[in-house]
Design an enzyme around this catalytic site. Structure first.
Site, PDB file in Angstrom:
ATOM      1  N   LYS A 183     -73.187 -36.866  47.979  1.00 53.81           N
ATOM      2  CA  LYS A 183     -71.942 -36.098  48.121  1.00 53.81           C
ATOM      3  C   LYS A 183     -70.951 -36.582  47.071  1.00 53.81           C
ATOM      4  O   LYS A 183     -70.891 -37.792  46.765  1.00 53.81           O
ATOM      5  CB  LYS A 183     -71.395 -36.318  49.524  1.00 53.81           C
TER       6      LYS A 183
ATOM      7  N   SER B 220     -67.501 -31.264  55.970  1.00 53.21           N
ATOM      8  CA  SER B 220     -67.205 -31.155  54.569  1.00 53.21           C
ATOM      9  C   SER B 220     -68.419 -31.400  53.665  1.00 53.21           C
ATOM     10  O   SER B 220     -68.350 -31.108  52.473  1.00 53.21           O
ATOM     11  CB  SER B 220     -66.092 -32.126  54.189  1.00 53.21           C
TER      12      SER B 220
ATOM     13  N   SER C 256     -68.194 -34.188  59.600  1.00 49.00           N
ATOM     14  CA  SER C 256     -68.588 -33.675  58.287  1.00 49.00           C
ATOM     15  C   SER C 256     -70.017 -33.901  57.851  1.00 49.00           C
ATOM     16  O   SER C 256     -70.413 -33.393  56.798  1.00 49.00           O
ATOM     17  CB  SER C 256     -67.663 -34.258  57.211  1.00 49.00           C
TER      18      SER C 256
END
Lengths: 505, 109, 489
Positions: free
Chosen positions: A81, A156, A180
């Protein structure tokens, strides 16, 4: 053996293939890179891919990855990420504020991945500074759900979830502050774990809410998630909040044995707001576990209702402070029109941050400000203690808690963009777990309206092993973990190794 | 729920330049979010502390802000290598003679 | 202890109330939250890392030694050390603050800092006063701003340096007292090995709060005074501020609560730009750090590990070296002076003589030059060397003083100087006899006086021999020879 792309193999499968000499890391990485080329224009899971570096890395492991002494992730393609620092690679946290920023250092998890032999592919898209539940808040455009490109992948960590689901990465790392990792995992139909707070080092994770953030794995099955966690977990002297506890051999501890396991279904997680299809799938999953010998009873966590407001005070408060450094002085965006210091700060931040980030910064600043600190921040922390205690008490009566991950399946892109509060509500079952600091996993448990549903299993602090094991048992008793989105359908025989022998139909 | 002056003040504290439209929009949104918090604010915490508990709920103000129970994480006072200057300045929007450049700052501000 | 009323006008005698906030740089090898070296004068931004730069993703880890030094301070200042304390973030925007928050320790109900409620007894001769210490806490320092034309430049080398803040109660009653407190605090902390305490280098910084109040009345409005860079500045600045407030009150104007900067050149405090609103630092517990737990065992360990402190040293000097009280006091005024003394004594084991020279000629030179002993060009070995020459008779007492002065200003050894300038004392009887005869021949008057029994004339004649030998003659030998020649006893 069915014709299947190396890009759709799990990490354990790749390790096997490497060991048997039936595939090489170069072939696997190339397959994944080709998959990225094929699907990412539509998916937009990635913000950055370093094809050359990945192939170079892979080549280094050819011939070595299969050996007994090879490190656990040798030659396995992994994505990170984009809020995790990777030295020399752009790391934007999904924000225009950090466009072009290349950290001069690796996050601890990045170092551990490298040391484990992982082949790093690139950085995945996410909501800006990890603030969001759909990846629509990314400063670089949303990621699309591989199961339905018109829908969000969740957030997210939407990019990581989508990449793993689509075979555009074998494994990926995300971060979870209020859901997330788990929520995009549920929406994309992959295994996704948020660990106990302190289980994985946060050093090098671009901070959102320091007392809540945790890095965790995305994988296509539980064994893979366990493998990845085993590599990244463990004490880090560079992170004062990382737990000095030994790391169990997660992958080795998967017996699939759940007889006698006491599971508590959280009553408040099945109340108003949950879509019927989701509730059915999750209850059915509980039934499967019961069928395997676990006992399922209802448990009440009355203060779970206060988790949302407490979280939306604590997290923005910490974020408002963590994001103060983005002000155009040392790195990142700087406004071109700044005659004085105040303008430098205020205009840089105006230009660099998106609306959701600004909203949360202001909410957080408000909650900490003079006159409001006691009523908001302090009170929220006190409620957090209550919630923590409540979970701890429930986890004495039960070995695991069970519930859905999200109230609905993936919603349409743009559907909730106008109403922040609506967006926040999609984290209603995940947030309490972050506040309590205990581990929670999302495991694919079927479909509702053709879209993946995630089962959430919550365990005691530092008992990821039990969480993995129950998840594994469930997974092995169901076909859901083998489902792949149509997007990931293997192109005809991109892999046809003569070494495997025989033909494939 | 939250007035314009407060929003302006908070924006200033946060160093966020906002247009009038934005300020109004945020005011409305923050207002509705805060309204959602009313339940939290109304929650009676006084009776919740078990006897002898040192939690904040017992009213002695000890804050349970920390997510874990670790204490005393300390490092030995040994010198470690620093970042090379080129790395330090590599992402700088503006630098000069090894320093970061900002608009002139009035002393004592 | 109020001041006399202004001349010609009957005035209420206001009492001066002063409190100090002292920032002490802790003597550690590395920074508060990272392993970067703490180093003065390095090239800009060459002593930084992701942590002290506040790069995205970086995290702090607390320096054990910084805590120990904080605890040592708490012990020597007789504070109450709190079994648990936390760190907090102090949020504000400024370019020298890389994260736009500073990690510090705040204080509020139920959340004490490292230590509170201590004291320092001021040695002011007969009158001894006690200054209360309100609190001691730990924090990180900021970077440095350099001002240039149309822009400012930021150097983060200093960012993250371990700082300790010592806040006093408003117990000082005069600028002199404030200076005395600061000098003593500095001495005791230097002794404890907590800090080098050099104001010129910024390892000790001080802000002051000053107000006036009518005796028995409520506290007056206080102003904060900043930018005092030496002990002398502190006294001067506070004296100015005290007078300024006095004059304002005399004119019937209220004192404005504000921050004022001391301007050393102009000798005034001036109001710094007034902020539009008071700073709201939005303190909250630092989530990246865990609580600090200090148990009795640790405190005991710190206590036993303390180096010898000024009072103990003074007593030891008085007992073991038989030095008079006031000399012991002067020698122990600062740790470097005491260490100098002890080192010199190790090489020249006559403490009284060493002490004499140090508190006498050496101190006089240092005061004149505005130097501290650690800045002087003189080393303990060099002083010992000089005293050895003196002791052996190679150098006369008077010349020794001259030689010492040159040693202090050039850093050369006594041996070198004596050789260069040909100052070796003449004790050779034959050589001296020649000079003595010469002087006798030239001064028949005084010679007659000596023979007549006027002893004082001997001194005159000795002086003449000294002059003739350019100070090198050994006075005792000259005296003996003269008396022998002249038949005096």
């Amino acid at each position: 053996m069915a014709s299947r792309s190396l890009a759709d193999c799990t990490a354990w499968e790749l390790r096997d293939l490497y060991a048997r000499g039936e595939a090489s890391p170069s072939e696997a990485v190339r397959a994944v890179l080709d998959r990225i080329d094929a699907v990412d224009p539509a998916l937009h899971a990635y913000l950055y891919v370093d094809r050359e570096a990945a192939l170079l890395d892979a080549a280094r492991w050819d011939g070595r990855a299969g050996r007994d002494d090879a490190p656990p992730l040798a030659g396995i393609p992994v994505a990170l990420k984009d809020n995790i620092c990777t030295r020399g690679w752009p790391t934007t946290a999904g924000s225009r504020m950090l466009e072009g920023f290349r950290p001069p250092y690796d996050a601890t998890v990045t170092v551990r991945l490298r040391e484990a032999g992982a082949v790093l592919l690139g950085k995945t898209n996410c909501d800006e500074f990890a603030m969001g539940s759909s990846t629509e808040n990314s400063g670089f455009g949303p990621t699309h759900n591989p199961w339905d490109l018109a829908r969000v992948p969740g957030g997210s960590s939407g990019g990581s979830a989508a990449a793993v689901a689509a075979g555009a990465a074998t494994l990926a790392l995300g971060s979870d502050t209020g859901g997330s990792i788990r929520q995009p995992g549920a929406h994309c139909g992959v295994v996704a774990l948020k660990t106990t707070y302190g289980r994985v080092s946060r050093y090098g994770l671009i901070a959102f809410a320091s007392s809540l953030d945790q890095i965790g794995p995305f994988a296509r099955d539980v064994r893979d998630a366990a493998l990845l966690l085993g590599v990244i977990a463990g004490h880090d002297p560079a992170d004062s909040t990382s737990a000095p506890r030994p790391v169990p051999a997660y992958a080795g501890g998967l017996t699939g044995e759940v007889r006698g396991l006491r599971i508590g279904l959280v009553r408040e997680f099945f109340g108003e707001g949950i879509a019927p299809g989701v509730a059915d799938a999750v209850r059915a999953a509980a039934g499967v576990l019961a069928g395997l010998g676990a006992t399922c009873d209802e448990v009440s966590l009355p203060h779970a209702a206060y988790a949302m407001p407490a979280y939306y005070i604590i997290a923005p408060a910490e974020a408002s402070s963590n994001l103060a450094r983005y002000a155009g002085v040392q790195y990142g965006h700087r406004t071109e029109h700044a005659e004085d210091l105040y303008t430098l700060y205020a205009r840089t931040r105006r230009e660099g941050f998106g609306a959701e980030v600004k909203r949360r910064i202001m909410l957080g600043t408000f909650a900490l400000s003079s006159g409001y600190y006691d009523a908001y921040y302090l009170r929220a922390q006190r409620v957090r203690t209550l919630i923590r205690r409540e979970f701890a008490a429930a986890l004495e009566r039960f070995d695991l808690l069970l519930g859905p991950v999200a109230p609905t399946t993936a919603f349409r892109i743009g559907e909730k963009a106008e109403d922040p509060l609506q967006m926040y509500l999609s984290d209603v079952y995940t947030i309490p777990v972050n506040l309590a600091g205990v581990p929670g996993i999302s495991v694919p448990c079927g479909f509702a309206g053709g879209l993946p549903v995630g089962l959430q299993l919550i365990g005691r602090a530092f008992d990821e092993a039990a969480v993995f094991n129950a998840a594994f048992a469930y997974e092995q008793a169901t076909p859901h973990h083998t489902a792949r989105p149509p997007l990931a359908a293997s192109p005809p025989s991109s892999w046809d190794s003569p070494r495997a022998g025989g033909s494939r139909a | 729920m939250i007035d314009d002056r407060t929003v302006a003040h908070v924006a200033r504290l946060s160093r966020l330049e906002l247009s009038d439209d934005e300020r109004e929009r945020f005011r409305a949104q923050l207002g509705s979010i805060l309204e959602h918090f009313q339940s939290l604010l109304a929650l009676d915490l006084a009776g919740e502390a078990p006897p002898g508990d040192l939690s904040p709920l017992a009213g002695n103000g000890r804050l349970d802000a920390h997510a874990s129970e670790i204490t005393n994480v300390l490092r030995e006072d040994t010198v470690q290598p620093c970042l090379p200057l080129e790395d330090v300045l590599a992402n700088a929007p503006a630098s000069e003679d090894g320093c970061f450049v900002v608009p002139p700052v009035i002393e004592g501000e | 202890m109020g001041l006399a009323p202004r001349r010609g006008k009957p005035r209420v005698t206001h009492e001066t109330v002063i409190g100090l906030e002292v920032h002490v740089q802790l003597e550690t090898a590395s920074k508060m939250f990272c392993g970067c070296a703490v180093e003065f004068g390095a090239a800009p931004n060459s002593r930084t890392c992701p942590v002290c730069l506040g790069l995205p993703g970086s995290l702090p880890v607390l320096n054990r030694r910084a805590v120990e030094l904080g605890l040592r301070t708490a012990v020597v200042l007789e504070c109450r050390i709190h079994p648990q304390s936390e760190f907090h973030r102090k949020n504000y925007y400024y370019p020298d603050l890389p994260k736009n928050y500073q990690i510090s320790q705040y204080q509020y109900a139920g959340h004490p800092p490292l230590a509170t409620a201590g004291r320092l007894d001021l040695d002011a001769g007969e009158a001894s006063r006690t200054i209360g210490i309100r609190r001691v806490h730990l924090e990180e320092d900021t970077g440095k701003l350099l001002h240039a034309e149309g822009r400012s430049l930021v150097d983060y080398n200093r960012s993250g340096t371990p700082l300790m803040e010592v806040v006093t109660e408003p117990d000082m009653r005069s600028p002199e007292e404030a200076r005395l407190f600061l000098a003593q605090l500095r001495a005791v902390l230097q002794y404890a090995g907590v800090t080098t305490g050099r104001m010129e280098e910024g390892t000790l910084r001080c802000d002051a709060n000053l107000s006036l109040r009518a005796p028995g009345g409520p506290h007056g409005t206080r102003t904060e005074v900043k930018n005092m860079n030496s002990l002398r500045s502190v006294e001067r600045a506070l004296r100015f501020e005290e007078a300024r407030q006095r004059e304002q009150l005399a004119r019937g104007e209220p004192v404005v609560q504000e921050t004022r900067h001391w301007d050393e050149q102009r000798g005034v405090t001036f109001s710094s730009r007034e902020k539009e609103e008071a700073q709201d630092y939005r303190y909250f517990p630092e989530p990246d750090l865990v609580p600090l737990v200090v148990d009795d065992a640790w405190v005991a360990q710190v206590r036993t590990g303390l180096p010898e402190l000024p009072e103990a040293k003074r007593r030891r000097y008085a007992e073991v070296f038989a030095l008079p009280e006031h000399e012991a006091r002067l020698l122990t005024a600062t740790r470097p002076m005491a260490e100098f003394f002890e080192a010199a004594v190790r090489e020249f084991n006559q403490p009284k003589i060493v002490a004499n020279w140090l508190v006498g000629d050496v101190a006089a030179y240092l005061n004149g030059a505005g130097q501290e002993i650690e800045e002087a060009h003189l080393t303990p070995t060099a002083l010992a060397g000089l005293l050895q020459l003196l002791d052996r008779g190679t150098l006369s007492g008077r010349l020794a003083k001259e030689v010492l002065e040159e040693m202090l200003s050039t850093g050369r050894t006594a041996g070198e100087i004596v050789k260069d300038r040909g100052l070796v004392q003449i004790s050779d009887e034959a050589a001296l006899a020649e000079m003595v005869d010469g002087v006798i021949a030239e001064h028949p008057g005084p010679v007659g006086d000596v023979r007549a029994g006027k002893d004082k004339a001997v001194a005159f004649l000795v002086g003449q021999v000294m002059k003739r030998s350019r100070g090198r003659a050994n006075p005792e030998v000259v005296n003996r020879l003269l008396r022998a020649r002249l038949g005096a006893r």
